[in-house]
Design a protein around this motif. Structure first.
Motif, PDB file in Angstrom:
ATOM      1  N   GLU A  36      34.912  34.627  32.168  1.00 46.93           N
ATOM      2  CA  GLU A  36      34.186  35.891  32.042  1.00 46.93           C
ATOM      3  C   GLU A  36      32.711  35.589  31.800  1.00 46.93           C
ATOM      4  O   GLU A  36      32.365  34.687  31.043  1.00 46.93           O
ATOM      5  N   ASN A  37      31.848  36.364  32.431  1.00 46.53           N
ATOM      6  CA  ASN A  37      30.410  36.257  32.240  1.00 46.53           C
ATOM      7  C   ASN A  37      29.859  37.668  32.381  1.00 46.53           C
ATOM      8  O   ASN A  37      29.648  38.155  33.493  1.00 46.53           O
ATOM      9  N   GLY A  38      29.690  38.366  31.247  1.00 51.48           N
ATOM     10  CA  GLY A  38      29.295  39.770  31.283  1.00 51.48           C
ATOM     11  C   GLY A  38      30.394  40.561  31.975  1.00 51.48           C
ATOM     12  O   GLY A  38      31.582  40.351  31.702  1.00 51.48           O
ATOM     13  N   PRO A  39      30.033  41.428  32.919  1.00 52.32           N
ATOM     14  CA  PRO A  39      31.062  42.198  33.625  1.00 52.32           C
ATOM     15  C   PRO A  39      31.756  41.410  34.735  1.00 52.32           C
ATOM     16  O   PRO A  39      32.696  41.888  35.350  1.00 52.32           O
ATOM     17  N   TRP A  40      31.309  40.196  34.988  1.00 49.20           N
ATOM     18  CA  TRP A  40      31.819  39.382  36.088  1.00 49.20           C
ATOM     19  C   TRP A  40      32.974  38.512  35.629  1.00 49.20           C
ATOM     20  O   TRP A  40      32.982  38.004  34.521  1.00 49.20           O
ATOM     21  N   SER A  41      33.945  38.306  36.513  1.00 45.19           N
ATOM     22  CA  SER A  41      35.110  37.469  36.233  1.00 45.19           C
ATOM     23  C   SER A  41      35.394  36.591  37.446  1.00 45.19           C
ATOM     24  O   SER A  41      35.227  37.023  38.589  1.00 45.19           O
ATOM     25  N   THR A  42      35.828  35.348  37.185  1.00 43.46           N
ATOM     26  CA  THR A  42      36.184  34.434  38.269  1.00 43.46           C
ATOM     27  C   THR A  42      37.185  33.401  37.771  1.00 43.46           C
ATOM     28  O   THR A  42      37.555  33.381  36.610  1.00 43.46           O
ATOM     29  N   SER A  43      37.568  32.543  38.669  1.00 44.91           N
ATOM     30  CA  SER A  43      38.387  31.374  38.355  1.00 44.91           C
ATOM     31  C   SER A  43      37.919  30.245  39.256  1.00 44.91           C
ATOM     32  O   SER A  43      37.626  30.477  40.433  1.00 44.91           O
TER      33      SER A  43
END
Length: 191
Positions: A36-43
């Motif tokens: 998670e990075n602020g409103p952003w999500s990834t893998s």
């Protein structure tokens, strides 16, 4: 009741429960990617053999042909900086500094994962078509109506949306600490 009726009912019930559970588990899209990075999500596992089956199914449902993280990092945002769901009735500022990647783009999708229908036929902005200001920052307006100036992603009134940020060939420093990287800010300006 005949035994074949019971077997048929059990089989149909099992299929319904199994398919329903699979649909529910993969409906969240890429939001629960682990980083998670602020409103952003990834893998960083998208597009690799190490990816778990549920994430692979979510990627397949989203229609995303995922490349491994050394080639592309896919970020997803369904909320603004305040945590409110992205709403096509509202005006947002999407802004940031140049990203640590060879090339990047932000694309707007509806809740079903399709490109947002809009008369301007604009669905994406990228690092090559957004201008930097005197501070070295770029800005894009996301709203149903076109702003007087600057880059624009059309939202559709009455339709929630989400954004996908694609970073192609991200830098090693970025890949080493994506949770702390400077990603675009999504700020609601009004509805």
């Amino acid at each position: 009741m005949k035994s074949w009726h019971r077997y048929t009912i059990t089989l149909v019930g099992g299929l319904a429960v199994g398919l329903g559970a699979a649909w529910a588990l993969t409906t969240g899209g890429l939001r629960d990617g682990g980083i998670e990075n602020g409103p952003w999500s990834t893998s960083l596992g998208y597009g690799t053999k190490a990816t778990d089956p549920i994430t692979r199914a979510a990627v397949a449902r989203g229609g995303l042909l995922a490349l491994p993280a050394k080639e592309t990092i896919y970020w997803s945002a369904k909320t603004d900086a305040a945590g409110a769901k992205l709403d096509g009735n509202c005006r947002y500022s999407l802004s940031g500094t140049p990203l640590d990647a060879r090339w990047w783009s932000v694309t707007i999708y509806d809740e079903a994962g399709y490109l947002v229908v809009n008369p301007a036929n604009i669905w994406s902005v990228n690092g090559a078509n957004v201008a930097l200001d005197a501070k070295g920052e770029w800005r894009v307006t996301i709203s149903p109506s076109k702003p007087a100036e600057g880059a624009w992603l059309p939202g559709t009134k009455g339709q929630p949306f989400h954004l996908t940020l694609r970073m192609y060939n991200p830098g090693k420093a970025f890949r080493a600490n994506p949770e702390k990287a400077a990603l675009p800010k999504i700020v609601k300006e009004g509805c």
